[in-house]
Design an enzyme around this catalytic site. Sequence first.
Site, PDB file in Angstrom:
ATOM      1  N   GLY A  90       0.824  -1.210   0.000  1.00 21.55           N
ATOM      2  CA  GLY A  90       0.000   0.000   0.000  1.00 21.55           C
ATOM      3  C   GLY A  90       0.848   1.245   0.000  1.00 21.55           C
ATOM      4  O   GLY A  90       2.070   1.198   0.133  1.00 21.55           O
ATOM      5  N   GLY A  92       2.691   3.684   1.393  1.00 25.04           N
ATOM      6  CA  GLY A  92       3.289   3.957   2.699  1.00 25.04           C
ATOM      7  C   GLY A  92       3.820   5.368   2.825  1.00 25.04           C
ATOM      8  O   GLY A  92       4.051   5.873   3.919  1.00 25.04           O
ATOM      9  N   ARG A  93       4.032   5.989   1.698  1.00 26.65           N
ATOM     10  CA  ARG A  93       4.494   7.381   1.748  1.00 26.65           C
ATOM     11  C   ARG A  93       3.950   8.169   0.568  1.00 26.65           C
ATOM     12  O   ARG A  93       4.572   9.116   0.090  1.00 26.65           O
ATOM     13  CB  ARG A  93       6.010   7.446   1.755  1.00 26.65           C
ATOM     14  CG  ARG A  93       6.669   6.788   0.574  1.00 26.65           C
ATOM     15  CD  ARG A  93       8.084   7.261   0.481  1.00 26.65           C
ATOM     16  NE  ARG A  93       8.791   6.522  -0.547  1.00 26.65           N
ATOM     17  CZ  ARG A  93       9.993   6.834  -0.953  1.00 26.65           C
ATOM     18  NH1 ARG A  93      10.607   7.863  -0.428  1.00 26.65           N
ATOM     19  NH2 ARG A  93      10.594   6.136  -1.882  1.00 26.65           N
ATOM     20  N   GLY A 126       7.335   7.567   5.982  1.00 28.52           N
ATOM     21  CA  GLY A 126       6.415   8.198   5.035  1.00 28.52           C
ATOM     22  C   GLY A 126       7.013   9.385   4.296  1.00 28.52           C
ATOM     23  O   GLY A 126       6.317  10.048   3.522  1.00 28.52           O
ATOM     24  N   ASP A 252       4.247  -4.592  -7.487  1.00 28.62           N
ATOM     25  CA  ASP A 252       3.600  -3.350  -7.055  1.00 28.62           C
ATOM     26  C   ASP A 252       4.121  -2.156  -7.849  1.00 28.62           C
ATOM     27  O   ASP A 252       3.582  -1.055  -7.729  1.00 28.62           O
ATOM     28  CB  ASP A 252       3.799  -3.121  -5.549  1.00 28.62           C
ATOM     29  CG  ASP A 252       5.257  -3.204  -5.136  1.00 28.62           C
ATOM     30  OD1 ASP A 252       5.911  -4.221  -5.447  1.00 28.62           O
ATOM     31  OD2 ASP A 252       5.757  -2.242  -4.525  1.00 28.62           O
ATOM     32  N   ASN A 253       5.153  -2.369  -8.627  1.00 27.56           N
ATOM     33  CA  ASN A 253       5.686  -1.287  -9.454  1.00 27.56           C
ATOM     34  C   ASN A 253       5.413  -1.529 -10.932  1.00 27.56           C
ATOM     35  O   ASN A 253       6.089  -0.962 -11.786  1.00 27.56           O
ATOM     36  CB  ASN A 253       7.198  -1.139  -9.225  1.00 27.56           C
ATOM     37  CG  ASN A 253       7.504  -0.592  -7.837  1.00 27.56           C
ATOM     38  OD1 ASN A 253       6.671   0.059  -7.219  1.00 27.56           O
ATOM     39  ND2 ASN A 253       8.685  -0.876  -7.341  1.00 27.56           N
ATOM     40  N   ASP A 262       7.631   4.632 -10.587  1.00 29.95           N
ATOM     41  CA  ASP A 262       8.556   4.469  -9.462  1.00 29.95           C
ATOM     42  C   ASP A 262      10.031   4.455  -9.873  1.00 29.95           C
ATOM     43  O   ASP A 262      10.660   3.411  -9.997  1.00 29.95           O
ATOM     44  CB  ASP A 262       8.212   3.214  -8.650  1.00 29.95           C
ATOM     45  CG  ASP A 262       7.322   3.576  -7.473  1.00 29.95           C
ATOM     46  OD1 ASP A 262       6.962   4.769  -7.365  1.00 29.95           O
ATOM     47  OD2 ASP A 262       6.982   2.699  -6.674  1.00 29.95           O
TER      48      ASP A 262
HETATM   49  P1  AMP Z   1       8.919   1.088  -3.590  1.00 26.62           P
HETATM   50  O1  AMP Z   1       9.831  -0.096  -3.764  1.00 26.62           O
HETATM   51  O2  AMP Z   1       9.608   2.405  -3.450  1.00 26.62           O
HETATM   52  O3  AMP Z   1       7.881   1.123  -4.644  1.00 26.62           O
HETATM   53  O4  AMP Z   1       8.182   0.877  -2.179  1.00 26.62           O
HETATM   54  C1  AMP Z   1       7.698  -0.345  -1.726  1.00 26.62           C
HETATM   55  C2  AMP Z   1       6.792  -0.164  -0.537  1.00 26.62           C
HETATM   56  O5  AMP Z   1       7.484   0.465   0.546  1.00 26.62           O
HETATM   57  C3  AMP Z   1       5.576   0.691  -0.805  1.00 26.62           C
HETATM   58  O6  AMP Z   1       4.497   0.148  -0.090  1.00 26.62           O
HETATM   59  C4  AMP Z   1       5.977   2.030  -0.257  1.00 26.62           C
HETATM   60  O7  AMP Z   1       4.870   2.824   0.093  1.00 26.62           O
HETATM   61  C5  AMP Z   1       6.798   1.635   0.959  1.00 26.62           C
HETATM   62  N1  AMP Z   1       7.767   2.671   1.364  1.00 26.62           N
HETATM   63  C6  AMP Z   1       8.910   3.015   0.741  1.00 26.62           C
HETATM   64  N2  AMP Z   1       9.549   3.995   1.399  1.00 26.62           N
HETATM   65  C7  AMP Z   1       8.799   4.290   2.491  1.00 26.62           C
HETATM   66  C8  AMP Z   1       8.918   5.218   3.587  1.00 26.62           C
HETATM   67  N3  AMP Z   1       9.957   6.052   3.688  1.00 26.62           N
HETATM   68  N4  AMP Z   1       7.939   5.212   4.506  1.00 26.62           N
HETATM   69  C9  AMP Z   1       6.885   4.377   4.425  1.00 26.62           C
HETATM   70  N5  AMP Z   1       6.725   3.487   3.433  1.00 26.62           N
HETATM   71  C10 AMP Z   1       7.659   3.437   2.469  1.00 26.62           C
HETATM   72 MG    MG Z   2       6.363   1.434  -5.561  1.00 24.63          MG
END
Ligand code: AMP
Ligand code: MG
Length: 514
Positions: A90, A92-93, A126, A252-253, A262
């Site tokens: 989900g 997260g940020r 976040g 998820d990407n 992303d």
């Molecule tokens: P990503 O690989 O950047 O697409 O992120 C994978 C997951 O990690 C997603 O659910 C993001 O929302 C979460 N995420 C990445 N960085 C953060 C952060 N600094 N704080 C909270 N959630 C994060």
């Molecule tokens: Mg992502």
Amino acid sequence: MTPTAAFRFDNSYARELPGFYAACRPAPAPEPRLLFVNHALAQALGLDADALDGPAGAALFAGKALPEGAQPIAQAYAGHQFGGFSPQLGDGRALLIGEILDRQGQRRDIAFKGSGRTPYSRGGDGKAAVGPMLREVLIGEAMHALGIPTTRALAVAATGEPVYRDRVLPGAVLTRVAASHLRVGTFQYFAARDDAARLRQLRDYAIARHDPALADAPQPVLALLDAVAQRQARLIAQWMNVGFIHGVMNTDNMTISGETIDYGPCAFMEAFDPDTVFSSIDHQGRYAYGNQPRIAQWNLARLAEALLPLLVPEGRAEDEAAVERAVADATAVIETFPTRFDTALRAGQRAKLGLHARPATPDDAPPAKNEDPATVLADDWLALLQRQQVDHTLAWRHLADAAAGDETPLRALFADPAALQPWLARWRALCAAEAPMPATERAAALRAANPRIIPRNHRVEEALAAASDHGDLGPFERLLAALQQPFADDPALARYAEPAPREITERYRTFCGT
Ligand code: AMP
Ligand code: MG
């Protein structure tokens, strides 16, 4: 007009899909400051671009003053990360703040990234830092200028707040525009919960948003899977033809829309080598350049699995034969991927070689590899580049000079230029046989198909360090301007066309979730 009145939101996701997200406010930013506003994109979105500048724009894009009609939500999704399934990821940020219709009538998501914790943040803060958010601007705008489907940055605002990583960094919020944020992982989220009702809702929403013509198809779910596979095949072929390495092709990407999303640990390849990996966390090379088509197909198989409950006719979930048929149908679609990818890749390569498009065959299957001289030529070319560790971008680009009669810049890229000669002779012969045209015309066609300027890793790092460490946006702005004209021959942009010194590329590592 004040910026808060500039958006005409129509928030279909929030309205139609309760239970698919958590409502959530952006974190208050203590001292918003605008670092970047994409005026061209703002205009294309039908926004009053000038109204987005200044302190009001800063407050808006830092998430401090939400525009009227915004409805911030964190979207739920799951995902396979490096092959392992996480049933709950989900936003997260990130927060979807709303949707607008652009000047073409296309629905666009407007979303924040780095706007603080959400119910999906798990251990994370976040937040996002200035450097990585400006990086997303640079790479996204470069991809857009290269003609590759992508989410785009509308703005970046510094928050005035520190972000704690391996060192203290200035915080920032990116505003991202996307055809939607539906991912393979969105379907996986509801499939993992055996929530067939929501899966159906998501199917209807995705089809209405991205493939409305498929609503009346005999098997709309299969048709949706097919459409996503086709978009991804074309997308990955485009990545491959410019040497783009996404770096974190988790499910998820991967979007349903076919846009690249992303820009975390992504980077462009310099010397051609299919094993190239830049991501610091990709120890196994799962997302190496040459693996991207295979990974895309693997991700599509995960989408097919998530859609399976909808592929079996309603009420027949216990009927083994019906389930088997659904699996066979989905498998057949997934198995089309390599051919579709190859067709798209080869079409791109033909343009890059200065040849005309291959006349379409009835089944649109590419000819057998060793039967198509352009395919053999392209494969031999890449093998030659790999053997001599030649810069991928410049090698293709200097074919234009060779076509115009000057082989010097191309030969200069090769340690052993003698090995290039037989290939050049074959290339010239094929061009003359298949697509005769005056030299200047071919050179122009080659310059339009082979970019000169890509986001070189050392230039990107230089620009981000100046912005993040010294508050100097000059290098970022100049690099961005260069990336927006990838096919230009402007001598003033020469420094952006040069490869990084080899020592830098060898040591270059990118970071995820930064
Ligand atoms: P990503 O690989 O950047 O697409 O992120 C994978 C997951 O990690 C997603 O659910 C993001 O929302 C979460 N995420 C990445 N960085 C953060 C952060 N600094 N704080 C909270 N959630 C994060
Ligand atoms: Mg992502």
